[in-house]
Motif scaffolding. Sequence first.
Motif, mmCIF file in Angstrom:
data_model
loop_
_atom_site.group_PDB
_atom_site.id
_atom_site.type_symbol
_atom_site.label_atom_id
_atom_site.label_comp_id
_atom_site.label_asym_id
_atom_site.label_seq_id
_atom_site.Cartn_x
_atom_site.Cartn_y
_atom_site.Cartn_z
ATOM 1 N N ASN A 1 -28.481 27.498 -3.836
ATOM 2 C CA ASN A 1 -28.619 28.286 -2.617
ATOM 3 C C ASN A 1 -28.773 27.397 -1.389
ATOM 4 O O ASN A 1 -29.200 26.234 -1.495
ATOM 5 C CB ASN A 1 -29.832 29.215 -2.736
ATOM 6 C CG ASN A 1 -29.760 30.389 -1.773
ATOM 7 O OD1 ASN A 1 -28.731 30.651 -1.167
ATOM 8 N ND2 ASN A 1 -30.856 31.110 -1.640
ATOM 9 N N LEU A 2 -28.436 27.946 -0.246
ATOM 10 C CA LEU A 2 -28.664 27.285 1.042
ATOM 11 C C LEU A 2 -29.701 28.073 1.825
ATOM 12 O O LEU A 2 -29.715 29.307 1.786
ATOM 13 C CB LEU A 2 -27.369 27.221 1.858
ATOM 14 C CG LEU A 2 -26.264 26.302 1.340
ATOM 15 C CD1 LEU A 2 -24.982 26.519 2.125
ATOM 16 C CD2 LEU A 2 -26.691 24.842 1.407
ATOM 17 N N PRO A 3 -30.581 27.387 2.579
ATOM 18 C CA PRO A 3 -31.502 28.120 3.449
ATOM 19 C C PRO A 3 -30.740 28.854 4.542
ATOM 20 O O PRO A 3 -29.605 28.484 4.886
ATOM 21 C CB PRO A 3 -32.401 27.019 4.024
ATOM 22 C CG PRO A 3 -31.660 25.747 3.838
ATOM 23 C CD PRO A 3 -30.760 25.924 2.652
ATOM 24 N N ALA A 4 -31.353 29.881 5.090
ATOM 25 C CA ALA A 4 -30.687 30.725 6.089
ATOM 26 C C ALA A 4 -30.100 29.900 7.232
ATOM 27 O O ALA A 4 -28.998 30.192 7.719
ATOM 28 C CB ALA A 4 -31.677 31.762 6.625
ATOM 29 N N ARG A 5 -30.791 28.855 7.632
ATOM 30 C CA ARG A 5 -30.333 28.061 8.781
ATOM 31 C C ARG A 5 -29.013 27.335 8.501
ATOM 32 O O ARG A 5 -28.310 26.918 9.437
ATOM 33 C CB ARG A 5 -31.403 27.037 9.165
ATOM 34 C CG ARG A 5 -31.647 25.969 8.112
ATOM 35 C CD ARG A 5 -32.651 24.912 8.534
ATOM 36 N NE ARG A 5 -32.830 23.902 7.507
ATOM 37 C CZ ARG A 5 -33.728 23.960 6.538
ATOM 38 N NH1 ARG A 5 -34.549 24.999 6.459
ATOM 39 N NH2 ARG A 5 -33.818 22.995 5.636
ATOM 40 N N PHE B 1 -35.602 31.351 -10.269
ATOM 41 C CA PHE B 1 -34.844 30.098 -10.335
ATOM 42 C C PHE B 1 -34.642 29.437 -8.969
ATOM 43 O O PHE B 1 -34.012 28.384 -8.895
ATOM 44 C CB PHE B 1 -33.488 30.360 -10.999
ATOM 45 C CG PHE B 1 -33.593 30.656 -12.471
ATOM 46 C CD1 PHE B 1 -33.621 29.634 -13.395
ATOM 47 C CD2 PHE B 1 -33.698 31.962 -12.924
ATOM 48 C CE1 PHE B 1 -33.729 29.896 -14.747
ATOM 49 C CE2 PHE B 1 -33.806 32.245 -14.276
ATOM 50 C CZ PHE B 1 -33.824 31.208 -15.198
ATOM 51 N N ASP B 2 -35.131 30.021 -7.905
ATOM 52 C CA ASP B 2 -35.039 29.491 -6.544
ATOM 53 C C ASP B 2 -35.327 27.982 -6.534
ATOM 54 O O ASP B 2 -36.368 27.558 -7.021
ATOM 55 C CB ASP B 2 -36.074 30.246 -5.690
ATOM 56 C CG ASP B 2 -36.055 29.895 -4.228
ATOM 57 O OD1 ASP B 2 -35.120 29.220 -3.767
ATOM 58 O OD2 ASP B 2 -37.008 30.300 -3.529
ATOM 59 N N PRO B 3 -34.407 27.135 -6.013
ATOM 60 C CA PRO B 3 -33.258 27.412 -5.145
ATOM 61 C C PRO B 3 -31.926 27.578 -5.892
ATOM 62 O O PRO B 3 -30.878 27.562 -5.260
ATOM 63 C CB PRO B 3 -33.201 26.146 -4.291
ATOM 64 C CG PRO B 3 -33.560 25.061 -5.269
ATOM 65 C CD PRO B 3 -34.644 25.678 -6.131
ATOM 66 N N PHE C 1 -23.652 29.350 -0.130
ATOM 67 C CA PHE C 1 -24.275 28.491 -1.128
ATOM 68 C C PHE C 1 -23.328 27.347 -1.469
ATOM 69 O O PHE C 1 -22.280 27.175 -0.850
ATOM 70 C CB PHE C 1 -24.643 29.296 -2.382
ATOM 71 C CG PHE C 1 -23.467 29.965 -3.050
ATOM 72 C CD1 PHE C 1 -22.842 29.371 -4.134
ATOM 73 C CD2 PHE C 1 -22.982 31.181 -2.599
ATOM 74 C CE1 PHE C 1 -21.759 29.971 -4.753
ATOM 75 C CE2 PHE C 1 -21.898 31.803 -3.209
ATOM 76 C CZ PHE C 1 -21.288 31.187 -4.293
ATOM 77 N N GLU C 2 -23.714 26.553 -2.483
ATOM 78 C CA GLU C 2 -22.909 25.431 -2.948
ATOM 79 C C GLU C 2 -22.560 25.618 -4.423
ATOM 80 O O GLU C 2 -23.368 26.161 -5.185
ATOM 81 C CB GLU C 2 -23.674 24.115 -2.779
ATOM 82 C CG GLU C 2 -24.137 23.851 -1.358
ATOM 83 C CD GLU C 2 -24.880 22.536 -1.217
ATOM 84 O OE1 GLU C 2 -24.286 21.584 -0.686
ATOM 85 O OE2 GLU C 2 -26.049 22.459 -1.639
ATOM 86 N N PHE D 1 -28.974 19.821 0.911
ATOM 87 C CA PHE D 1 -29.615 20.406 2.083
ATOM 88 C C PHE D 1 -31.123 20.542 1.901
ATOM 89 O O PHE D 1 -31.877 20.491 2.868
ATOM 90 C CB PHE D 1 -29.000 21.781 2.381
ATOM 91 C CG PHE D 1 -27.640 21.708 3.009
ATOM 92 C CD1 PHE D 1 -27.468 21.870 4.373
ATOM 93 C CD2 PHE D 1 -26.513 21.465 2.231
ATOM 94 C CE1 PHE D 1 -26.213 21.808 4.955
ATOM 95 C CE2 PHE D 1 -25.248 21.394 2.798
ATOM 96 C CZ PHE D 1 -25.098 21.563 4.160
ATOM 97 N N THR D 2 -31.557 20.768 0.675
ATOM 98 C CA THR D 2 -32.977 20.836 0.341
ATOM 99 C C THR D 2 -33.210 19.901 -0.841
ATOM 100 O O THR D 2 -32.258 19.500 -1.531
ATOM 101 C CB THR D 2 -33.391 22.279 -0.024
ATOM 102 O OG1 THR D 2 -32.598 22.731 -1.135
ATOM 103 C CG2 THR D 2 -33.204 23.217 1.164
#
Length: 289
Positions: free
Chosen positions: A130-134, A36-38, A68-69, A179-180
Amino acid sequence: MSTKQIKRIVRDVPGHWVGDGFPVRSLFTYAEADLFDPFLLLDYAAPHTFAPSSGEPRGVGEHPHRGFETVTIVYQGELEHRDSAGHHGAIGPGDVQWMTAASGVVHEEFHSQRFARAGGTFEVVQLWVNLPARDKMSAPRYQEILDRQIPVVKLPDGAGSVRVIAGELAGTKGPALTFTPVQLWDVQLSAGGAATLPLVDNHTTALVVQRGDSTVNDTETVADASLVLFDRAGDQISLKAKGEGRVLLLSGQPIGEPVVGQGPFVMNTRDEIQQAIRDFQAGRMGRLA
């Protein structure tokens, strides 16, 4: 144009309570984050009638999040939110709360005082993105998106309409900041309405059927409180409603990073999860007054 093929259909998910205010069905969780990413989790609180309450509002008390959000869409009823970053608000039918926990917040979610006193039907979706690592340790952010701020796109041939919460459809952009790349569309179908929705090739796409039977890609008929996950390849799907229907479409660019989750924390490594637990216990995510 090529059609995204159906990969999985999730039906008949048993319900459970989150706190005493949210009878939900978890249509997916981060246990299958690679699929299911992201997206990490989707809880659907299907319509449920609450009696009037003379006591405290029902809901979930103080709890943390990091990494995450949370995106909460209210369809019926009213929800009140308060967090350790100083944000507070109530959202009602059609409104959206997009909370970026990122480095960490503590919050609570309850039925509003007004809804608790009056009682009535409650229906909500909560999606975790999800949020990217950065960005996982960036500052928390809160977006309260009211119904009147969400643009509506009419589907061709009177098939229905789409509220564009995030992303873009037919040149119309949704108000949510992401964010993405993420598309989040609240789709309402007219009785017998048929539509083809343009999407992005190689993006993860899923469809939550909330009300009314819908035939997907002319092959599978999906009923209430079900989820359809598609293959990433392809750039469109088709829908046809038997009667009036409502579906939520989510689509996004995969992040492609490790996902390690424990309860309300979703990071990239086990060490980061342990640090999140220590930070919460030490009060570094704040506290509610």
